[in-house]
Scaffold this motif. Structure first.
Motif, short mmCIF file in Angstrom:
data_model
loop_
_atom_site.label_atom_id
_atom_site.label_comp_id
_atom_site.label_asym_id
_atom_site.label_seq_id
_atom_site.Cartn_x
_atom_site.Cartn_y
_atom_site.Cartn_z
N ASN A 1 0.80 -1.15 -0.14
CA ASN A 1 0.02 0.16 0.02
C ASN A 1 0.83 1.25 -0.09
OD1 ASN A 1 -2.25 1.56 0.05
ND2 ASN A 1 -2.75 1.14 2.17
N ASN B 1 -5.85 -2.94 -0.92
CA ASN B 1 -4.86 -1.68 -1.15
C ASN B 1 -5.34 -0.72 -2.16
OD1 ASN B 1 -3.26 -2.63 1.24
ND2 ASN B 1 -1.63 -3.62 -0.44
N GLN C 1 -8.34 0.28 1.72
CA GLN C 1 -8.67 -0.73 2.70
C GLN C 1 -7.57 -1.52 2.82
OE1 GLN C 1 -12.14 -0.91 3.72
NE2 GLN C 1 -11.77 0.96 2.71
N GLY C 2 -6.44 -0.78 3.07
CA GLY C 2 -4.90 -1.67 3.41
C GLY C 2 -4.94 -1.72 4.72
N ASN C 3 -4.03 -2.57 5.32
CA ASN C 3 -3.77 -2.64 6.68
C ASN C 3 -3.42 -1.38 7.38
OD1 ASN C 3 -4.40 -5.38 6.77
ND2 ASN C 3 -2.39 -5.93 6.16
N SER C 4 -2.75 -0.47 6.61
CA SER C 4 -2.27 0.75 6.82
C SER C 4 -2.87 1.75 6.08
CB SER C 4 -0.76 0.97 7.11
OG SER C 4 -0.25 0.11 7.91
#
Length: 555
Positions: A314, A351, A396-399
């Motif tokens: 991302n 991402n 919608q990525g983790n970060s």
């Protein structure tokens, strides 16, 4: 002396030579007997004078029977010679030779020169090659003819030729079977077969490797690598196996062609290292060509085309595709979709999946997936005519990464407000006989909360024209066209309307024109001549007449 000779003549063995045959496997028992001819009554005794059997045969001194004392061995000694004497008392009379022939019995199995043998064959040895001479012997007499067999699995790989050599019958494959444990038997040809003896030897055949197999890759032919992998990190490991052995199975790895530009490889471990940064948005699939070569002579090699899928990181913010503004009528129904926004994210998977959020909502809502802005409440331009909506696009990525945009909503006016006079009733005082035009005109106005054309008003008189005594301009200037006479009429009630745009809405104003008095009338006696009577004796102060006058003015 004559008597002694007579005894000697009469004491003699029944045979001049005795010969006995004894099988070598005979158990201790009586194996023969010597007999002397003696007619006298004096007992005689038998004794062994010479014995090369070392008490193998025990002679009964009374009966002359030979008793076998221990087992015989034909292969050790085939016959024995004994000298037996017979005597009467202490006088030696006669002796005789006794021959004992040991008869051979098949009691020795064939014997190989060794209990076990080990031999090595290269796996490419030609069929028919004889590689081990089997030396075998049999101590038994007459057992020179021996027959050899090799015991193995269902599919015979070896055979023994007529020269008692072990030979190859089928092609070898070390990778399929690296060694063979054989049992070789030799049996004599004594008849009947039930008496035959056998000997065995173990033969181990070690199959030597030949470099007849190329390395085979056992690692996957595709791998996924994060695009944010650090330089010089291990991105994957390849592994090949070689079915050969020794140096023929030692494998070295190489990169071919352009693969060495972005990656490097450890020739021994097969670890692949990253030499250049990855960018999935530029190239999302790479191919690494890898050669696995063994160290045999001549060597063999195999090539693997390893597909590298670059896994998205991302590393990009969403980007809105433009600026957004929309103009809507204030009477647009609830639930109306006003516009659609769109943000793009160069990343992939979650991402690159964008969701939309309104951080300053107002009477609006946004579809988080499609980006459609919808009206959820009624608009009122007169309350708020412009909205600046703050939109956030979040991946919608983790970060998560985000971007912000503004949507300008301009509310167009709808003619939803009627003109309003305030106050709704107006009182205007006009001096009668006034002729100054400035004093005979009055400006009326109504308030319309709409805008632009919807607030542009047109005024008109609906009632109270009174033969054209009053008029009003479209912009609301009320004019009295002639001077007024209060004594004629002191109050005029006029209805004025204000009309706006389409569809027309109307406001009403009631105007009371009050005519103020001007002293324009002289008093007038009620009678031109007053006739009255006064008594002469009337005292002073007596009212004798009432004179009245009137004035049409007021006050």
């Amino acid at each position: 002396a004559p008597q002694h000779n007579r005894w000697q003549r009469q004491l003699a063995f029944s045979r001049s030579v005795y010969s006995f045959q004894v099988k070598e496997d005979t158990a201790p028992t009586v194996v023969g007997k010597v007999e002397a001819i003696w007619q006298g009554l004096t007992p005689i005794t038998y004794s062994v004078q010479e014995d090369d059997g070392e008490n193998l045969f025990l002679l009964s001194p009374l009966s002359g029977e030979f008793l076998l004392s221990r087992s015989l061995d034909f292969e050790a000694q085939r016959f024995y010679v004994l000298t037996v004497a017979v005597q009467q008392g202490d006088i030696h009379v006669s002796s005789v030779r006794v021959y004992v022939n040991v008869l051979n019995v098949n009691d020795n199995p064939p014997v190989f020169s060794g209990d076990s043998f080990s031999v090595s064959l290269l796996e490419d040895t030609q069929v028919g090659t004889c590689f081990l001479s089997l030396n075998v012997s049999d101590k038994d007499e007459g057992s020179e003819e021996l027959k050899l067999n090799v015991h193995q699995g269902d599919e015979a790989v070896f055979f023994i030729n007529s020269a008692n050599s072990l030979c190859l019958k089928k092609e070898l494959d070390r990778e399929e079977q690296p060694s063979y444990s054989l049992t070789v038997t030799a049996h004599d040809c004594v008849q009947p077969e039930s008496l035959q003896l056998t000997g065995t030897a173990q033969v181990t055949v070690l199959v030597g490797d030949v470099n007849d197999n190329a390395p085979v890759f056992v690692s996957p032919n595709s791998v996924t690598v994060p695009e944010d992998s650090e330089l010089h990190s291990v991105v994957t490991m390849v592994r090949a196996e070689d079915m050969d052995a020794g140096i023929n199975a030692d494998i070295l790895y190489y990169l071919n062609g352009s693969s060495s530009g972005m990656f490097s490889i450890n020739a021994i471990s097969g670890n692949i290292y990253l030499k250049e940064t990855l960018d999935r948005e530029q190239v999302d699939v790479l191919t690494i060509t890898i050669t696995a070569a063994d160290r045999g002579s001549p060597g063999k090699a195999t090539v693997l085309n390893l597909t590298v899928h670059v896994e998205d990181a991302n590393d990009h913010d969403p980007q809105f595709t433009g600026t957004y503004g929309v103009t809507v009528r204030e009477d647009v129904p609830r639930g109306t979709s006003l516009l659609q926004v769109q943000a793009q994210d160069q990343d992939a998977g979650p991402n690159g999946q964008v969701r939309y959020v309104l951080t300053q909502k107002g009477p609006f809502v946004i579809d988080s997936v499609r980006g459609v802005v919808t009206l959820i409440d009624k608009l009122d331009r007169e309350t708020e005519s412009d909205y600046d909506l703050v939109l956030t696009a979040v991946d919608q990525g983790n970060s998560p990464r985000s971007a912000v945009a503004t949507v300008t909503v301009t509310v167009l006016d709808v003619n939803d407000f009627a003109p309003q006079f305030s106050p709704e009733t107006l009182f205007i005082h006009v001096m009668e006989n006034e002729e100054d035009p400035a004093l005979l005109s009055h400006q009326v106005s109504a308030l319309d909360e709409d805008s632009d054309v919807n607030s542009q008003l047109t005024y008109s008189i609906q009632t109270g024209h009174r033969d054209g005594l009053f008029s009003i301009t479209p912009n609301g200037t009320l004019q009295i066209l002639n001077s007024l006479d209060r004594e004629r009429e002191s109050l005029y009630v006029i209805t004025i309307t204000a009309v706006d745009s389409v569809p027309p809405l109307t406001g009403t104003l009631t105007v009371n024109v009050i005519v103020d008095d001007d002293n324009d009338n002289s008093p007038e006696f009620t009678e031109n001549v007053y006739n009255t009577i006064v008594y002469e004796d009337s005292p002073p102060g007596t009212v004798f007449a009432i004179i009245t006058a009137t004035d049409h003015d007021v006050g």
